[in-house]
Design a protein around this motif. Structure first.
Motif, PDB file in Angstrom:
ATOM      1  N   GLY A   2     -48.529  64.972 -17.602  1.00  0.00           N
ATOM      2  CA  GLY A   2     -47.815  65.913 -17.625  1.00  0.00           C
ATOM      3  C   GLY A   2     -46.259  65.616 -17.664  1.00  0.00           C
ATOM      4  O   GLY A   2     -45.207  66.266 -18.250  1.00  0.00           O
ATOM      5  N   SER A   3     -45.830  64.583 -17.020  1.00  0.00           N
ATOM      6  CA  SER A   3     -44.565  64.090 -16.988  1.00  0.00           C
ATOM      7  C   SER A   3     -43.984  63.677 -18.485  1.00  0.00           C
ATOM      8  O   SER A   3     -42.887  64.084 -18.684  1.00  0.00           O
ATOM      9  CB  SER A   3     -44.083  63.064 -15.955  1.00  0.00           C
ATOM     10  N   THR A   4     -44.679  63.151 -18.968  1.00  0.00           N
ATOM     11  CA  THR A   4     -44.622  62.812 -20.296  1.00  0.00           C
ATOM     12  C   THR A   4     -44.275  63.977 -21.418  1.00  0.00           C
ATOM     13  O   THR A   4     -43.533  63.859 -22.503  1.00  0.00           O
ATOM     14  CB  THR A   4     -45.533  61.513 -20.936  1.00  0.00           C
ATOM     15  N   LEU A   5     -45.128  64.890 -21.136  1.00  0.00           N
ATOM     16  CA  LEU A   5     -45.183  66.227 -22.239  1.00  0.00           C
ATOM     17  C   LEU A   5     -43.801  66.735 -21.760  1.00  0.00           C
ATOM     18  O   LEU A   5     -43.318  67.256 -22.729  1.00  0.00           O
ATOM     19  CB  LEU A   5     -46.315  67.029 -21.758  1.00  0.00           C
ATOM     20  N   VAL A   6     -43.437  66.783 -20.436  1.00  0.00           N
ATOM     21  CA  VAL A   6     -42.260  67.546 -20.094  1.00  0.00           C
ATOM     22  C   VAL A   6     -40.925  66.876 -20.899  1.00  0.00           C
ATOM     23  O   VAL A   6     -40.093  67.295 -21.790  1.00  0.00           O
ATOM     24  CB  VAL A   6     -41.723  67.331 -18.788  1.00  0.00           C
ATOM     25  N   LEU A   7     -41.123  65.282 -20.916  1.00  0.00           N
ATOM     26  CA  LEU A   7     -40.126  64.572 -21.863  1.00  0.00           C
ATOM     27  C   LEU A   7     -40.028  64.920 -22.919  1.00  0.00           C
ATOM     28  O   LEU A   7     -39.036  64.982 -23.800  1.00  0.00           O
ATOM     29  CB  LEU A   7     -40.311  63.095 -21.486  1.00  0.00           C
ATOM     30  N   GLY A   8     -41.425  65.076 -23.726  1.00  0.00           N
ATOM     31  CA  GLY A   8     -41.653  65.488 -25.245  1.00  0.00           C
ATOM     32  C   GLY A   8     -40.973  66.774 -25.389  1.00  0.00           C
ATOM     33  O   GLY A   8     -40.495  66.973 -26.591  1.00  0.00           O
ATOM     34  N   ALA A   9     -41.214  67.311 -24.646  1.00  0.00           N
ATOM     35  CA  ALA A   9     -40.629  69.133 -24.990  1.00  0.00           C
ATOM     36  C   ALA A   9     -39.088  68.932 -24.749  1.00  0.00           C
ATOM     37  O   ALA A   9     -38.519  69.666 -25.799  1.00  0.00           O
ATOM     38  CB  ALA A   9     -41.181  69.857 -23.876  1.00  0.00           C
ATOM     39  N   TYR A  54     -40.228  60.671 -31.092  1.00  0.00           N
ATOM     40  CA  TYR A  54     -40.985  60.783 -29.860  1.00  0.00           C
ATOM     41  C   TYR A  54     -41.689  62.108 -29.527  1.00  0.00           C
ATOM     42  O   TYR A  54     -42.768  62.394 -28.997  1.00  0.00           O
ATOM     43  CB  TYR A  54     -40.178  60.324 -28.766  1.00  0.00           C
ATOM     44  N   ALA A  55     -40.952  63.141 -30.084  1.00  0.00           N
ATOM     45  CA  ALA A  55     -41.586  64.654 -29.818  1.00  0.00           C
ATOM     46  C   ALA A  55     -42.881  64.716 -30.669  1.00  0.00           C
ATOM     47  O   ALA A  55     -43.653  65.259 -30.118  1.00  0.00           O
ATOM     48  CB  ALA A  55     -40.375  65.464 -30.302  1.00  0.00           C
ATOM     49  N   ASN A  56     -42.692  64.085 -31.887  1.00  0.00           N
ATOM     50  CA  ASN A  56     -43.982  64.265 -32.929  1.00  0.00           C
ATOM     51  C   ASN A  56     -44.995  63.528 -32.255  1.00  0.00           C
ATOM     52  O   ASN A  56     -46.245  64.049 -32.174  1.00  0.00           O
ATOM     53  CB  ASN A  56     -43.618  63.783 -34.269  1.00  0.00           C
ATOM     54  N   GLN A  57     -44.770  62.374 -31.926  1.00  0.00           N
ATOM     55  CA  GLN A  57     -45.821  61.277 -31.218  1.00  0.00           C
ATOM     56  C   GLN A  57     -46.541  62.066 -29.828  1.00  0.00           C
ATOM     57  O   GLN A  57     -47.887  61.948 -29.650  1.00  0.00           O
ATOM     58  CB  GLN A  57     -45.302  60.021 -30.688  1.00  0.00           C
ATOM     59  N   PHE A  91     -37.063  66.385 -25.586  1.00  0.00           N
ATOM     60  CA  PHE A  91     -36.954  65.586 -26.924  1.00  0.00           C
ATOM     61  C   PHE A  91     -36.810  66.571 -28.011  1.00  0.00           C
ATOM     62  O   PHE A  91     -35.944  66.554 -28.997  1.00  0.00           O
ATOM     63  CB  PHE A  91     -37.774  64.575 -27.332  1.00  0.00           C
ATOM     64  N   PHE A  92     -37.893  67.420 -28.072  1.00  0.00           N
ATOM     65  CA  PHE A  92     -37.963  68.492 -29.098  1.00  0.00           C
ATOM     66  C   PHE A  92     -36.824  69.577 -29.158  1.00  0.00           C
ATOM     67  O   PHE A  92     -36.249  69.882 -30.008  1.00  0.00           O
ATOM     68  CB  PHE A  92     -39.206  69.257 -29.241  1.00  0.00           C
ATOM     69  N   THR A  93     -36.321  69.800 -27.798  1.00  0.00           N
ATOM     70  CA  THR A  93     -35.193  70.653 -27.605  1.00  0.00           C
ATOM     71  C   THR A  93     -34.160  70.090 -28.194  1.00  0.00           C
ATOM     72  O   THR A  93     -33.184  70.820 -28.789  1.00  0.00           O
ATOM     73  CB  THR A  93     -35.073  70.886 -26.080  1.00  0.00           C
ATOM     74  N   PHE A  94     -33.861  68.943 -27.901  1.00  0.00           N
ATOM     75  CA  PHE A  94     -32.571  68.163 -28.785  1.00  0.00           C
ATOM     76  C   PHE A  94     -32.780  68.031 -30.132  1.00  0.00           C
ATOM     77  O   PHE A  94     -31.816  68.110 -31.112  1.00  0.00           O
ATOM     78  CB  PHE A  94     -32.195  67.058 -27.736  1.00  0.00           C
ATOM     79  N   LEU A 115     -28.364  57.657 -25.705  1.00  0.00           N
ATOM     80  CA  LEU A 115     -27.647  58.547 -26.976  1.00  0.00           C
ATOM     81  C   LEU A 115     -27.746  60.033 -26.556  1.00  0.00           C
ATOM     82  O   LEU A 115     -26.343  60.538 -26.929  1.00  0.00           O
ATOM     83  CB  LEU A 115     -28.670  58.416 -28.160  1.00  0.00           C
ATOM     84  N   ILE A 116     -28.442  60.588 -25.856  1.00  0.00           N
ATOM     85  CA  ILE A 116     -28.478  62.095 -25.626  1.00  0.00           C
ATOM     86  C   ILE A 116     -27.388  62.185 -24.567  1.00  0.00           C
ATOM     87  O   ILE A 116     -26.474  63.149 -24.807  1.00  0.00           O
ATOM     88  CB  ILE A 116     -29.773  62.446 -25.047  1.00  0.00           C
ATOM     89  N   ILE A 117     -27.270  61.495 -23.817  1.00  0.00           N
ATOM     90  CA  ILE A 117     -26.299  61.489 -22.556  1.00  0.00           C
ATOM     91  C   ILE A 117     -24.991  61.434 -23.306  1.00  0.00           C
ATOM     92  O   ILE A 117     -23.940  62.009 -22.993  1.00  0.00           O
ATOM     93  CB  ILE A 117     -26.364  60.381 -21.383  1.00  0.00           C
ATOM     94  N   LEU A 118     -24.720  60.394 -23.904  1.00  0.00           N
ATOM     95  CA  LEU A 118     -23.515  60.305 -25.034  1.00  0.00           C
ATOM     96  C   LEU A 118     -23.090  61.359 -25.876  1.00  0.00           C
ATOM     97  O   LEU A 118     -22.054  62.193 -25.705  1.00  0.00           O
ATOM     98  CB  LEU A 118     -23.539  59.090 -25.720  1.00  0.00           C
TER      99      LEU A 118
END
Length: 348
Positions: free
Chosen positions: A99-106, A86-89, A108-111, A292-295
């Protein structure tokens, strides 16, 4: 291996280490396969003497190593590779998203980069334990840090301490007054950025982290939080939670520059985040990945006092429950193994 051979040469020059006469041990130290590509960056004073010792199989050490390999594979295959999808996409097509989707992408890249890099380190350390070798710890739950100074004590520890011992301290360290501290801090972070590649994005990433670090340095607070957060408690205080949130947010912002192809890409991404579209609901919101990230975060939080998250988790559980937990991780790894991504740090 460049940093390892440099540290050997410098330590011999400083007379902290006697030059070895064992050519095989030296070449094995330089080319030790588990950590050759992406660390941890070992010191000759720590790893080289281990090649002189007669080794025998240690069952407990091997079991511990297998646990760490399992956790490293979970980080890489389940967390990092799925976040990468998702980060790459999102990063590659940022103009098409809110903008909210880009925050989510950032995020995702952080993790992704944490799971990818620390996962490799866990696999390397665990594999080394199977052969009776002990490698230094490379990550210590950095996303639970309460300030940037703590983050850098917990992120890529082998590189951070290498720069400290072989660059920061020789430059004068903290001995020459505040100006020298500030100068040396900026040098360290800028060199760290340049080490990742000849791209202005990495320089800006390093400079940003230096700026984050500066207020702590000026106030003399850069040595706070030496213990892991909420060491003797189950949950952090509200203040600690707020500090973790601020530190994480600053880190996510800096990672945008690290991930971007160039500065135009980075600033375009950020300007899109700051537009009114940030108020829209994210168009990409994979619920399975969030779960998965929460887990992952829950397991990391429970195991944050240990060398790696599942080092002692389950030791006191009934055997069927313990193995159910381990096999659940294996099943998740196998289930998500089709979305393979190259390790990020193979390119550096």
């Amino acid at each position: 291996y460049t940093f390892q051979t440099l540290s050997y040469t410098i330590d011999v020059y400083r007379e902290k280490l006697k030059p070895t006469k064992d050519f095989i041990a030296f070449t094995a130290f330089v080319s030790f396969f588990p950590q050759l590509v992406a660390g941890p960056i070992e010191r000759a004073t720590h790893l080289l003497p281990q090649f002189y010792k007669k080794r025998k199989f240690d069952y407990d050490l091997a079991v511990n190593g297998m646990r760490q390999i399992l956790w490293g594979l979970f980080k890489k295959v389940v967390i990092a590779d799925n976040c990468a999808r998702y980060a790459n996409q999102i990063f590659n097509n940022y103009e098409d998203y809110s903008g909210s989707t880009l925050v989510l992408g950032a995020v995702f890249f952080t993790f992704q980069i944490y799971g990818d890099f620390s996962g490799y380190s866990d696999i390397a350390i665990g594999t080394s334990r199977l052969f009776g070798f002990d490698l230094m710890r490379n990550f210590a739950y950095p996303y639970f840090s309460r300030d940037i100074a703590e983050f850098w004590r917990r992120w890529h520890i082998s590189l951070s301490t290498w720069f400290r011992d072989y660059l920061y301290i020789p430059l004068g360290g903290s001995r020459g007054g505040m100006w020298m501290k500030v100068r040396n801090t900026f040098i360290i972070f800028l060199v760290s950025g340049f080490w990742h590649g000849a791209n202005w994005t990495f320089i800006v990433w390093g400079g940003l982290n230096a700026l984050y670090f500066l207020p702590l340095l000026l106030r003399g607070n850069n040595r706070n939080h030496l213990e892991v957060v909420a060491y003797n408690r189950w949950l952090p205080s509200f203040k600690e939670l707020f500090q973790i949130g601020i530190t994480f947010t600053l880190t996510v912002f800096a990672w945008i520059f690290f991930r971007a192809e160039n500065l135009t890409h980075a600033f375009g991404f950020i300007s899109r985040i700051l537009s009114s579209s940030i108020l829209k609901f994210p168009s990409e919101r994979p619920s399975y990945l969030s779960a998965l990230i929460i887990l992952f975060l829950v397991i990391e939080w429970v195991g944050r006092r240990e060398q790696f998250a599942i080092e002692v988790i389950g030791e006191k559980w009934l055997t069927p429950i313990r193995y159910t937990f381990y096999y659940s991780l294996v099943i998740l790894i196998l289930w998500f193994s089709g979305n393979q991504q190259e390790f990020i740090y193979f390119q550096f």
